[in-house]
Design a protein around this motif. Sequence first.
Motif, PDB file in Angstrom:
ATOM      1  N   LYS A   3       1.033  -1.107   0.425  1.00  0.00           N
ATOM      2  CA  LYS A   3       0.202   0.062  -0.208  1.00  0.00           C
ATOM      3  C   LYS A   3       0.612   0.890  -0.254  1.00  0.00           C
ATOM      4  O   LYS A   3       1.444   1.357   0.800  1.00  0.00           O
ATOM      5  N   PRO A   9      -6.414   1.808  -5.264  1.00  0.00           N
ATOM      6  CA  PRO A   9      -6.821   1.490  -4.569  1.00  0.00           C
ATOM      7  C   PRO A   9      -7.802   0.331  -4.723  1.00  0.00           C
ATOM      8  O   PRO A   9      -7.976  -0.202  -3.965  1.00  0.00           O
ATOM      9  N   THR A  10      -8.431   0.813  -5.934  1.00  0.00           N
ATOM     10  CA  THR A  10      -9.250  -0.191  -6.594  1.00  0.00           C
ATOM     11  C   THR A  10      -8.640  -1.582  -6.412  1.00  0.00           C
ATOM     12  O   THR A  10      -9.283  -2.209  -5.850  1.00  0.00           O
TER      13      THR A  10
END
Length: 213
Positions: A3, A9-10
């Motif tokens: 991250k 993000p998807t």
Amino acid sequence: ARKDKKTNPTELAALEKVNTALLAGISARSAGLTKDELEEIKSLMLLTSKPVIYAANVADSDLATGNELSNTVFEFAKKEGTRAVLVSAQVESELAGLSEQDRKEFLDALNVSEDNCGLKALVRIAYDTLGLQTYFTAGPTETRAWTIKKGFTAPQAAGVIHSDFEKGFIRAETMTYEELDKAGSEKAMKDSGLVRSEGRDYIMKEGDIVLFR
């Protein structure tokens, strides 16, 4: 997936869902992914994300109602959110050598029809699962069936035959198979006003018979 600022993000959400599912022995297609999430991990080409149809091969005596084992297959398919169909290799082998009338009598004796089981049903379910449909072109010497995606417009359908057809599309003279079968001929269809002239925005329907202009 790590991250950081570069991580979509998807895509991250999709990977986390898939990872959780796979570690639990669940297929990727049952991970509850949204349409956008599926698109983000499409390049991974995960085998368990592919659409699946289960075919339960049974004896001729079980083709109408199935049996305990085929019921288990259908229950499993339902849990996975997919579909199953009954087939009988024995019956299909015998049908291959029969005339149309004999085929009907044979299937009637088994209390089934070609539409609700067997190879025809399997093909129909496969097309539906893959989001496909068929339209026809017909002329004096041949009739052709063309496979397209559901939701295709008339120009897109024409492009399946040749890209020039899509670029030069003007209109599509369209009739339905059911109406043509009932009318008996193209001339009768035209005389009855049943041949439609459709434009660029027309969404193709299953079984359309089309002449592109």
